[in-house]
Structure formats: structure tokens, C-alpha cells
Design a protein around this motif. Structure first.
Motif, PDB file in Angstrom:
ATOM      1  N   LYS A 276       0.843  -1.186   0.000  1.00 27.27           N
ATOM      2  CA  LYS A 276       0.000   0.000   0.000  1.00 27.27           C
ATOM      3  C   LYS A 276       0.878   1.235   0.000  1.00 27.27           C
ATOM      4  CE  LYS A 276      -3.862   2.137   2.443  1.00 27.27           C
ATOM      5  NZ  LYS A 276      -4.788   2.038   3.604  1.00 27.27           N
ATOM      6  N   PRO A 277       0.657   2.181  -0.913  1.00 25.95           N
ATOM      7  CA  PRO A 277       1.509   3.380  -0.968  1.00 25.95           C
ATOM      8  C   PRO A 277       1.460   4.159   0.342  1.00 25.95           C
ATOM      9  CG  PRO A 277       0.176   3.204  -2.940  1.00 25.95           C
ATOM     10  CD  PRO A 277      -0.342   2.164  -1.984  1.00 25.95           C
ATOM     11  N   LYS A 278       2.630   4.650   0.769  1.00 26.80           N
ATOM     12  CA  LYS A 278       2.728   5.458   1.979  1.00 26.80           C
ATOM     13  C   LYS A 278       3.150   6.867   1.580  1.00 26.80           C
ATOM     14  CE  LYS A 278       4.053   1.505   4.836  1.00 26.80           C
ATOM     15  NZ  LYS A 278       5.100   0.946   5.738  1.00 26.80           N
ATOM     16  N   PHE A 279       2.273   7.814   1.815  1.00 25.77           N
ATOM     17  CA  PHE A 279       2.535   9.171   1.370  1.00 25.77           C
ATOM     18  C   PHE A 279       3.256   9.969   2.456  1.00 25.77           C
ATOM     19  CE2 PHE A 279      -1.237   7.702  -0.825  1.00 25.77           C
ATOM     20  CZ  PHE A 279      -0.882   7.947  -2.144  1.00 25.77           C
ATOM     21  N   GLU A 280       4.257  10.728   2.039  1.00 26.41           N
ATOM     22  CA  GLU A 280       4.973  11.603   2.949  1.00 26.41           C
ATOM     23  C   GLU A 280       4.197  12.911   3.110  1.00 26.41           C
ATOM     24  OE1 GLU A 280       8.908  12.124   1.605  1.00 26.41           O
ATOM     25  OE2 GLU A 280       9.523  10.073   2.042  1.00 26.41           O
ATOM     26  N   PRO A 281       4.562  13.757   4.077  1.00 26.58           N
ATOM     27  CA  PRO A 281       3.871  15.036   4.258  1.00 26.58           C
ATOM     28  C   PRO A 281       3.851  15.854   2.974  1.00 26.58           C
ATOM     29  CG  PRO A 281       5.318  14.613   6.105  1.00 26.58           C
ATOM     30  CD  PRO A 281       5.585  13.532   5.109  1.00 26.58           C
ATOM     31  N   PRO A 282       2.822  16.676   2.759  1.00 30.86           N
ATOM     32  CA  PRO A 282       2.654  17.411   1.507  1.00 30.86           C
ATOM     33  C   PRO A 282       3.816  18.317   1.135  1.00 30.86           C
ATOM     34  CG  PRO A 282       0.646  17.499   2.840  1.00 30.86           C
ATOM     35  CD  PRO A 282       1.713  16.891   3.698  1.00 30.86           C
ATOM     36  N   HIS A 283       4.583  18.833   2.151  1.00 33.35           N
ATOM     37  CA  HIS A 283       5.642  19.777   1.821  1.00 33.35           C
ATOM     38  C   HIS A 283       6.841  19.086   1.179  1.00 33.35           C
ATOM     39  CE1 HIS A 283       6.855  18.261   5.809  1.00 33.35           C
ATOM     40  NE2 HIS A 283       8.089  18.503   5.393  1.00 33.35           N
ATOM     41  N   GLN A 284       6.897  17.750   1.236  1.00 32.25           N
ATOM     42  CA  GLN A 284       7.992  17.042   0.594  1.00 32.25           C
ATOM     43  C   GLN A 284       7.546  16.565  -0.777  1.00 32.25           C
ATOM     44  OE1 GLN A 284       9.882  14.110   3.002  1.00 32.25           O
ATOM     45  NE2 GLN A 284       9.753  15.310   4.869  1.00 32.25           N
ATOM     46  N   SER A 285       8.479  16.450  -1.686  1.00 33.73           N
ATOM     47  CA  SER A 285       8.133  16.150  -3.073  1.00 33.73           C
ATOM     48  C   SER A 285       8.148  14.665  -3.396  1.00 33.73           C
ATOM     49  CB  SER A 285       9.104  16.875  -4.014  1.00 33.73           C
ATOM     50  OG  SER A 285      10.428  16.439  -3.767  1.00 33.73           O
ATOM     51  N   GLN A 286       8.697  13.867  -2.523  1.00 34.33           N
ATOM     52  CA  GLN A 286       8.817  12.450  -2.824  1.00 34.33           C
ATOM     53  C   GLN A 286       7.758  11.649  -2.063  1.00 34.33           C
ATOM     54  OE1 GLN A 286      10.910  11.200  -5.091  1.00 34.33           O
ATOM     55  NE2 GLN A 286      11.529  13.305  -5.533  1.00 34.33           N
ATOM     56  N   PHE A 287       7.491  10.457  -2.597  1.00 28.38           N
ATOM     57  CA  PHE A 287       6.582   9.532  -1.942  1.00 28.38           C
ATOM     58  C   PHE A 287       7.339   8.265  -1.609  1.00 28.38           C
ATOM     59  CE2 PHE A 287       2.756  11.884  -2.707  1.00 28.38           C
ATOM     60  CZ  PHE A 287       2.991  12.575  -3.900  1.00 28.38           C
TER      61      PHE A 287
END
Length: 296
Positions: A276-287
Motif C-alpha cells: 500500500k503506498p505510503k505518502f509523505e507530508p505534503p511539503h515534501q516532493s517524494q513519496f
């Protein structure tokens, strides 16, 4: 009516797996009796559909149905006002059957609505009556699956359509169609934001035959005659994963939201488990995500 089916001649052409959400073993008089974990519908080239009860370590044929007379090409989950857990089956001649997942009984059957050569079916999880059909023709047919009527004919792609899907959020709904060249078309079904746009998802020169997003549109699986693809729809730099096969691929399917598989002409079925994809905080550009792992 099992005597009508010759086991030696059954060749699976499509597969649908439904997992029970609350499947637990029950105790009865100190004896443990395992309950089915789910069911599987296997369609054949002759039109028969065998329904299997799935257990932890075995599968048992439960029923055999003859709603179709030609090849069953695809299944799609279906919810109607009178049927919460249903599945729709589509045959190449355009016949659609609606089945109760729990007992395998056919509740609706629609014939003579569509042209010959049908290949793909998708049913909206939000607008429960909306169904889309594509095949060896340039159009996509939209149906009211509850009434059994064609409501519209659209042309979302410039070439052969290889897969369909519906994606809904709390604010909008989208219709997804992908062509043989790997170009996806997203068409808004929300009147206030009605628009359509195209996006190339797969850059390979391979000619696709099948494509199918999972239910939350985080991954897309696709296949040509001898190659199976896994594509992330959320991570821009996620490398497309592909597997080559020795035997031609006859169908692809999602077993659940993160387990995908493909069926070969020789009856071999392979499944792959994705993280399952884990998203980083919005201010960072990578996932963050991890590569899919093969499920043995």
C-alpha cells in the motif's frame, strides 16, 4: 446440473474472487468447522461459470451455471438496490448476467443490447446503475444496469479500448478508459466539473490487450500477449514493473485491492502482492513505497 459440464473440456477464460469481510471459523459441539473465506467465479470459453467456495488451504466447487452460451470475457463487482453483494459477468456476444455472490443465483440477465465482440465491463461503485462496456469496436456503451438499457454511446479513446474503470471521491466521479497504446482518458461524471483529459501512462511500444486499475486507483495492471505490467498511479518516479511469460496471457484480474494476477492460456495463474503506498507530508516532493512482492 453438473452432468452438462465435462470437466476435461472446461477451460477458464476469466476469474473473479470475492473475499468475505468477516470470515471466521466457528465451533460447534467442540468441533471446529472452517467457514469459507470467500468465493471465486470462473468463467469458461463455452459459457459455463463455476462458483468455488474458498478455504484457507483448499477450494471446493459449489455450483455450475449456464447463463452464457459463449466465452465469458470478464467479471465486475455489482451493487443494486435489491442486491448488495453481486457480480456481473459479460460474454463476448454481449450477454450480461448478474449473480448473487453468496449463493450463485442469477438475478438478472440482459441479451441483445450490445454488438458482438464485447471484452470489458466496469460498474460504478457510486452511481450503482451506471455500467460501461467496450470491445472490438470503437465505441463504449453506457448502460443502466438496473433497468437493462443502453443510455449513451461515447468515444473516449482514439484506438482499441483495453480497460475501463470508475473512480469516485466525496466531491467528484470519473470514468477511466485506456487504449492499446497506453494512453488513459479521464472523463468527469460530475456536471459541475465536466471535463476530459488524456494521459500517457505506459510508454512502451507494446500493444496492450488488457488494463485494469484497482478500486482506489493507486495501481494499474496491464498486459499484452506475453507481458504483464504493474504501474503506480500515485508515485511519478515509480518504475513500471513487467514480467514476460512463455504462454499467451488470456486475462488479468485484481484479487483484492493490492493483490493482482494474470491467467495464461495454458491455465497457469500467477499472483503478485503490492504494498500500500505510503505518502509523505505534503511539503515534501517524494513519496515512499516499496516494490511489489511476488505472492507464492
Amino acid at each position: 446440473d453438473w452432468h452438462r459440464l465435462k470437466a476435461a473440456s472446461f477451460q477458464m477464460s476469466s476469474l473473479y474472487v470475492y473475499e468475505f469481510k468477516n470470515s471466521k471459523s466457528s465451533n460447534n459441539n467442540s468441533q471446529k468447522e472452517e467457514l469459507p473465506k470467500g468465493v471465486a467465479f470462473a468463467g469458461s470459453y463455452g459459457g459455463e461459470i463455476i462458483r468455488f467456495d474458498l478455504y484457507s488451504k483448499k477450494s471446493i466447487p459449489a455450483s455450475c451455471s449456464f447463463g452464457h452460451t459463449q466465452k465469458v470475457v470478464e467479471f465486475a463487482p455489482c451493487k443494486l438496490p435489491i442486491l448488495i453483494d453481486g457480480v456481473a459477468s459479460l460474454s463476448v456476444d454481449g450477454t450480461i448476467c448478474i449473480w448473487n455472490v453468496l449463493d450463485g443465483i442469477c438475478t438478472n440477465k440482459y441479451e441483445n443490447l450490445l454488438p458482438n465482440g464485447c471484452q470489458h465491463i466496469a460498474i460504478s461503485p457510486k452511481a450503482i446503475e451506471l455500467c460501461a462496456i467496450s470491445g472490438a469496436f470503437t465505441s463504449v456503451y453506457l448502460l443502466d444496469i438496473f433497468q437493462g438499457q443502453v443510455t449513451n454511446i461515447i468515444h473516449p479513446c482514439n484506438s482499441f479500448v483495453t480497460g475501463l474503470g470508475f473512480y469516485s471521491t466525496s466531491k467528484s466521479s470519473w470514468f477511466f478508459a485506456m487504449d492499446k497504446n497506453g494512453v488513459a482518458t479521464y472523463t468527469s461524471l460530475t456536471r459541475s466539473t465536466a471535463n476530459s483529459h488524456k494521459l500517457r501512462i505506459l510508454a512502451d511500444d507494446d500493444c496492450l490487450l488488457y488494463s485494469k486499475p484497482n478500486s482506489d486507483f493507486t495501481y494499474l495492471i496491464a498486459a499484452s500477449s506475453f507481458k504483464f505490467y504493474i504501474i503506480s498511479l500515485t508515485v511519478p518516479d515509480f518504475p513500471n514493473i513487467s514480467y514476460e511469460t512463455e504462454c499467451a496471457i488470456s486475462q488479468i484480474t485484481w484479487i483484492d485491492n493490492y493483490i493482482a494476477g494474470f491467467l495464461c492460456m495454458d491455465g497457469q495463474f500467477k499472483a503478485y502482492k503490492l504494498s500500500k503506498p505510503k505518502f509523505e507530508p505534503p511539503h515534501q516532493s517524494q513519496f515512499n513505497t516499496t516494490n511489489p512482492q511476488v505472492s507464492h
